[in-house]
Design a protein around this motif. Structure first.
Motif, mmCIF file in Angstrom:
data_model
loop_
_atom_site.group_PDB
_atom_site.id
_atom_site.type_symbol
_atom_site.label_atom_id
_atom_site.label_comp_id
_atom_site.label_asym_id
_atom_site.label_seq_id
_atom_site.Cartn_x
_atom_site.Cartn_y
_atom_site.Cartn_z
ATOM 1 N N THR A 308 17.855 -63.087 -1.467
ATOM 2 C CA THR A 308 19.194 -63.627 -1.206
ATOM 3 C C THR A 308 20.139 -63.518 -2.391
ATOM 4 O O THR A 308 21.357 -63.660 -2.238
ATOM 5 C CB THR A 308 19.094 -65.111 -0.785
ATOM 6 N N ARG A 309 19.608 -63.286 -3.588
ATOM 7 C CA ARG A 309 20.469 -63.107 -4.764
ATOM 8 C C ARG A 309 19.733 -62.250 -5.791
ATOM 9 O O ARG A 309 18.514 -62.113 -5.727
ATOM 10 C CB ARG A 309 20.853 -64.454 -5.383
ATOM 11 N N ASP A 310 20.478 -61.669 -6.723
ATOM 12 C CA ASP A 310 19.845 -60.890 -7.789
ATOM 13 C C ASP A 310 18.858 -61.792 -8.542
ATOM 14 O O ASP A 310 19.186 -62.940 -8.885
ATOM 15 C CB ASP A 310 20.895 -60.372 -8.772
ATOM 16 N N VAL A 311 17.667 -61.263 -8.810
ATOM 17 C CA VAL A 311 16.679 -62.091 -9.484
ATOM 18 C C VAL A 311 15.708 -61.209 -10.274
ATOM 19 O O VAL A 311 15.365 -60.103 -9.842
ATOM 20 C CB VAL A 311 15.892 -62.943 -8.456
ATOM 21 N N ASP A 312 15.329 -61.680 -11.452
ATOM 22 C CA ASP A 312 14.252 -61.040 -12.205
ATOM 23 C C ASP A 312 12.939 -61.638 -11.714
ATOM 24 O O ASP A 312 12.721 -62.864 -11.808
ATOM 25 C CB ASP A 312 14.421 -61.297 -13.709
ATOM 26 N N PHE A 313 12.082 -60.784 -11.191
ATOM 27 C CA PHE A 313 10.872 -61.282 -10.532
ATOM 28 C C PHE A 313 9.657 -60.524 -11.036
ATOM 29 O O PHE A 313 9.488 -59.336 -10.762
ATOM 30 C CB PHE A 313 11.016 -61.117 -9.011
ATOM 31 N N HIS A 314 8.844 -61.185 -11.824
ATOM 32 C CA HIS A 314 7.597 -60.620 -12.354
ATOM 33 C C HIS A 314 7.810 -59.227 -12.964
ATOM 34 O O HIS A 314 7.092 -58.278 -12.656
ATOM 35 C CB HIS A 314 6.524 -60.598 -11.263
ATOM 36 N N GLY A 315 8.849 -59.157 -13.778
ATOM 37 C CA GLY A 315 9.099 -57.931 -14.520
ATOM 38 C C GLY A 315 9.937 -56.900 -13.810
ATOM 39 O O GLY A 315 10.184 -55.817 -14.358
ATOM 40 N N THR A 316 10.407 -57.198 -12.599
ATOM 41 C CA THR A 316 11.226 -56.252 -11.833
ATOM 42 C C THR A 316 12.525 -56.930 -11.414
ATOM 43 O O THR A 316 12.511 -58.086 -10.969
ATOM 44 C CB THR A 316 10.474 -55.765 -10.580
ATOM 45 N N ARG A 317 13.634 -56.220 -11.581
ATOM 46 C CA ARG A 317 14.933 -56.737 -11.159
ATOM 47 C C ARG A 317 15.118 -56.442 -9.679
ATOM 48 O O ARG A 317 15.157 -55.282 -9.258
ATOM 49 C CB ARG A 317 16.054 -56.075 -11.973
ATOM 50 N N LEU A 318 15.199 -57.495 -8.862
ATOM 51 C CA LEU A 318 15.389 -57.337 -7.425
ATOM 52 C C LEU A 318 16.844 -57.646 -7.077
ATOM 53 O O LEU A 318 17.336 -58.740 -7.376
ATOM 54 C CB LEU A 318 14.476 -58.293 -6.650
ATOM 55 N N PRO A 319 17.555 -56.708 -6.453
ATOM 56 C CA PRO A 319 18.949 -56.968 -6.101
ATOM 57 C C PRO A 319 19.071 -57.776 -4.824
ATOM 58 O O PRO A 319 18.196 -57.726 -3.940
ATOM 59 C CB PRO A 319 19.514 -55.558 -5.901
ATOM 60 N N ALA A 320 20.147 -58.531 -4.705
ATOM 61 C CA ALA A 320 20.424 -59.256 -3.462
ATOM 62 C C ALA A 320 20.479 -58.268 -2.299
ATOM 63 O O ALA A 320 21.040 -57.179 -2.424
ATOM 64 C CB ALA A 320 21.738 -60.007 -3.582
ATOM 65 N N GLY A 321 19.872 -58.648 -1.194
ATOM 66 C CA GLY A 321 19.859 -57.779 -0.018
ATOM 67 C C GLY A 321 18.614 -56.928 0.096
ATOM 68 O O GLY A 321 18.383 -56.296 1.131
ATOM 69 N N ALA A 322 17.794 -56.907 -0.960
ATOM 70 C CA ALA A 322 16.558 -56.125 -0.912
ATOM 71 C C ALA A 322 15.532 -56.817 -0.022
ATOM 72 O O ALA A 322 15.638 -58.007 0.298
ATOM 73 C CB ALA A 322 15.989 -55.938 -2.314
ATOM 74 N N VAL A 323 14.516 -56.067 0.389
ATOM 75 C CA VAL A 323 13.375 -56.622 1.105
ATOM 76 C C VAL A 323 12.175 -56.593 0.161
ATOM 77 O O VAL A 323 11.874 -55.558 -0.436
ATOM 78 C CB VAL A 323 13.048 -55.817 2.379
ATOM 79 N N LEU A 324 11.513 -57.737 0.030
ATOM 80 C CA LEU A 324 10.293 -57.811 -0.776
ATOM 81 C C LEU A 324 9.112 -57.943 0.178
ATOM 82 O O LEU A 324 9.002 -58.925 0.911
ATOM 83 C CB LEU A 324 10.335 -59.003 -1.724
ATOM 84 N N HIS A 325 8.232 -56.957 0.157
ATOM 85 C CA HIS A 325 7.058 -56.963 1.025
ATOM 86 C C HIS A 325 5.887 -57.600 0.278
ATOM 87 O O HIS A 325 5.533 -57.160 -0.824
ATOM 88 C CB HIS A 325 6.710 -55.530 1.453
ATOM 89 N N LEU A 326 5.312 -58.618 0.856
ATOM 90 C CA LEU A 326 4.234 -59.369 0.236
ATOM 91 C C LEU A 326 2.902 -58.864 0.776
ATOM 92 O O LEU A 326 2.562 -59.100 1.939
ATOM 93 C CB LEU A 326 4.399 -60.866 0.536
#
Length: 415
Positions: A308-326
């Motif tokens: 939902t927003r730009d975030v630094d996540f476990h060493g990777t920059r995830l942009p808002a609008g991306a899909v994170l597959h778990l």
């Protein structure tokens, strides 16, 4: 012959074979072992750019929750700590990219599966009491036990069976449709229509209308009589559209996962005859055998969240609008949490895995699924002496990308 025994076996085979055209769009034709690749991905970093199936080497365009979404950037998480962090932060990692209007169109995407925050809590609270551990006996007595025993009645005299078709596939489907008040002969039509929700709505319409007139001891009556608490403190009864979306979600989840997990558990035991005998002699081992199978090979090894927003996540920059597959499958074999994680070991100390997801959207029906698996396997052990894999048949294999299960489970029994 009962209605359960009269179900069309060839139709069951088509609808519940992961390799069939019905299931192939989820990667049912994937036959390799993905875990070695997932280990490499996890060890090289907890998060990678790309989808799980692309990173695994699957050449197709598999569809699943969060896919295909071609206009969004995609990332995949493989480490236990990364998944735990994502599940604990639903405000940043949302289950849906859009707000949900449950009174709008009838669809699974318009159900509590896609809701967030207070809206999700209020809707989930309506049906949660029917799925708590204490309610498992209600499911077993009303639907599971009868279905299990009737299915075994259908092949017990033969000395052989193919447990995926003859047994596993029908149990959860008949449990959830029975819970809706649907007759067994309608169950396969429901399964076949999961890709066409309005067909299922047409089947549900007379049941919902009848329960509004005269409620019974079933799940549709629970939904009909439920009162949803509004944000302003008021309440309202669910509309037909809201009930249909609830029902579609429960049908999709209830008929599409447990049969595969039951087959995985049965196969793991059949492949280890000494362990199978131990479980037969000591039924207290059935629970750890089931929980270990859930950790070792969850039938749905991936679910997705929307950033939902730009975030630094476990060493990777995830942009808002991306899909994170778990990737639950990879996280459930993270050596930082489990020793010898690739081994199926029922003696290991049980620790919570992500087999049923995590966070506020953890699987609503997990206790019913456990009841179905325990009742089903327990009945097989009670009624089929000498249960074993058929040595003359092709042994079962674990297949599938986003829906994993086993091929045929051919068994012999009797002295």
């Amino acid at each position: 012959m009962t209605e359960t025994q009269a179900l069309d076996r060839e139709r069951i085979r088509e609808l519940f074979d992961l390799r069939s055209s019905y299931n192939q769009r989820m990667g049912g034709d994937f036959t390799a072992d993905p875990y070695p690749v997932w280990h490499e991905l996890r060890e090289s970093g907890p998060v990678h750019e790309g989808t799980v199936h692309e990173l695994t080497g699957y050449p197709g365009s598999a569809i699943f929750q969060g896919l295909p979404e071609p206009d969004r950037p995609h990332y995949s998480a493989f480490g236990h700590a990364a998944l735990d962090a994502a599940y604990r932060n639903p405000e940043v990692f949302a289950s849906s990219p859009d707000e949900v209007d449950p009174t709008g169109r009838t669809d699974v995407s318009n159900s509590m599966l896609s809701m967030a925050g207070d809206q999700h809590r209020r809707y989930r609270a309506l049906v949660q009491p029917s799925f708590v551990p204490a309610k498992a006996r209600w499911w077993i007595t009303n639907w599971i036990e009868r279905t299990v025993q009737e299915l075994i009645d259908g092949f017990v005299a033969d000395g052989r069976a193919e447990l995926n078709v003859d047994f596993c596939a029908a149990i959860p489907l008949l449990t959830i449709t029975g819970g809706f008040g649907m007759p067994p002969e309608q169950a396969l039509e429901v399964r076949e229509s999961l890709h066409d929700p309005m067909k299922i709505v047409q089947m549900l319409q007379p049941i919902v209308a009848a329960r509004r007139e005269a409620p019974r001891d079933d799940l549709i009556s629970v939904l009909v009589e439920a009162e949803l608490k509004e944000e302003d403190g008021g309440t309202h009864r669910l509309s037909d559209a809201e009930i249909y979306s609830f029902a579609l979600l429960l049908l999709l989840a209830g008929s599409g996962t447990t049969w595969k997990q039951m087959g995985i558990t049965i196969t793991a035991l059949l492949q280890r005859p000494e362990l199978l005998q131990r479980v037969k002699e000591d039924r207290s081992l059935l629970r750890p055998a089931t929980e270990e199978a859930l950790r070792w090979m969850p039938t749905d090894p991936m679910f997705s969240r929307y950033v939902t927003r730009d975030v630094d996540f476990h060493g990777t920059r995830l942009p808002a609008g991306a899909v994170l597959h778990l990737c639950l499958g990879a996280a459930n074999r993270d050596p930082s949490r489990w020793e010898r994680p690739d081994e199926y070991d029922v003696t290991r100390t049980m620790r919570a895995s992500f087999a049923f997801g995590g966070g506020p959207h953890i699987c609503l029906g997990m206790h019913v699924a456990r009841a179905e698996i325990a009742t089903g396997i327990g009945a097989l052990l009670d009624r089929l002496p000498g249960l074993r894999l058929d040595p003359a048949a092709e042994p079962p294999r674990f297949i599938g990308m986003y829906e994993r299960g086993v091929t045929e489970i051919p068994v012999l029994f009797g002295q």
